[in-house]
Design a protein around this motif. Structure first.
Motif, PDB file in Angstrom:
ATOM      1  N   GLN A   3       0.821  -1.198   0.000  1.00 13.52           N
ATOM      2  CA  GLN A   3       0.000   0.000   0.000  1.00 13.52           C
ATOM      3  C   GLN A   3       0.863   1.258   0.000  1.00 13.52           C
ATOM      4  OE1 GLN A   3      -2.405  -0.894   3.551  1.00 13.52           O
ATOM      5  NE2 GLN A   3      -4.223  -0.755   2.258  1.00 13.52           N
ATOM      6  N   LYS A  32      -2.966   3.396   2.183  1.00 13.00           N
ATOM      7  CA  LYS A  32      -3.148   3.419   3.629  1.00 13.00           C
ATOM      8  C   LYS A  32      -3.183   4.885   4.032  1.00 13.00           C
ATOM      9  CE  LYS A  32      -3.250   2.154   7.973  1.00 13.00           C
ATOM     10  NZ  LYS A  32      -4.381   1.436   8.580  1.00 13.00           N
ATOM     11  N   THR A  57      -7.487   0.498   5.660  1.00 13.55           N
ATOM     12  CA  THR A  57      -7.061   1.582   4.764  1.00 13.55           C
ATOM     13  C   THR A  57      -7.106   2.959   5.413  1.00 13.55           C
ATOM     14  OG1 THR A  57      -9.295   1.938   3.871  1.00 13.55           O
ATOM     15  CG2 THR A  57      -7.888   0.315   2.739  1.00 13.55           C
TER      16      THR A  57
END
Length: 256
Positions: A3, A32, A57
């Motif tokens: 991420q 994220k 997230t």
């Protein structure tokens, strides 16, 4: 896929809120997001917007970059101190991106906005200086230059403080010019204001670009106002043009 970590300041409303929602709700969970705000009591609006799509997230953190809500402290010193806090980590990993919300008020002087424009002009200079240096660390700096935006800020009563004086203390002519200025602002917002989602699309372009530009403009309709600055470098044409645009009535510039 690893991420991409994104820190967004000012996520309780406006552009910050919309950008945090868009990235945290990405179906592929590419980002994220660390969404910050001064008052965590306002986080419910952000949580309501992501509607449970933010597992793994989104983290919401408290971050107050200034002890007082002064314009210069928030816009300039807050921006610089936040960037400086994360530069060591970016340098250590060998890459990074810094996106700063700029403003048309950082490119053009606007009456009754002396302190605001000064703060945004300073942000332009700070980011340009950093961009020259940080390219040697594979860190890209981009300014997202916004025009009028439909945010909660517009719901607040419009106030201006010419110099350090209240409007009740200024002379009648200055007050009259201020009233004309407010009428001009109303027309500009009616004709050119953008939704935050339009701004978010520009942020995404900058985030996802393999070769990000230094400046991104969210509203091309306002770019023609830059031509007087370029065509007459002594600044006189820009001053005359903006005065006529803002303070004219029915095409005739107001006379004293």
């Amino acid at each position: 896929m690893e991420q991409t970590v994104v820190l967004i300041t000012g996520c309780s409303s406006g552009i910050g809120l919309s950008l945090a929602v868009r990235l945290a709700s990405d179906p592929a969970k590419m980002y994220k997001v660390y969404a910050t705000m001064r008052n965590l009591a306002k986080k419910e609006r952000l949580l309501d917007c992501v509607k449970g799509l933010h597992k793994d997230t989104l983290d919401i953190l408290q971050l107050d970059i200034t002890d007082q809500g002064q314009i210069l402290e928030v816009n300039l010193l807050g921006t610089i101190s936040t960037i400086q806090a994360f530069l060591p980590g970016m340098k250590a990993q060998g890459h990074g991106r810094i996106l700063v919300t700029g403003s048309i008020g950082g490119l053009k002087g606007l009456p009754f906005n002396e302190v605001y424009c000064a703060s945004k002009f300073a942000v332009e200079g700070a980011c340009e200086s950093l961009a020259i240096l940080l390219q040697h660390f594979n860190i890209h700096v981009s300014l997202i230059e916004c025009g009028p935006v439909n945010t909660d800020f517009l719901d607040n009563p419009q106030r201006a403080e010419p110099g350090d004086c209240s409007l009740q203390q200024v002379d009648a002519h200055t007050r009259s010019l201020y009233d004309t200025y407010l009428q001009h602002c109303g027309m500009v917002f009616q004709n050119a204001a953008q939704d935050t989602e339009d701004i978010v699309k520009v942020f995404l372009d900058a985030i996802q670009s393999s070769n990000p530009a230094f400046r991104y403009y969210t509203n091309n309709a306002l770019l023609p106002l830059s031509s007087p600055k370029i065509s007459a470098l002594d600044g006189s044409q820009y001053i005359r043009t903006m005065s006529k645009i803002i303070f004219s009535t029915n095409g005739k510039e107001e006379q004293k």
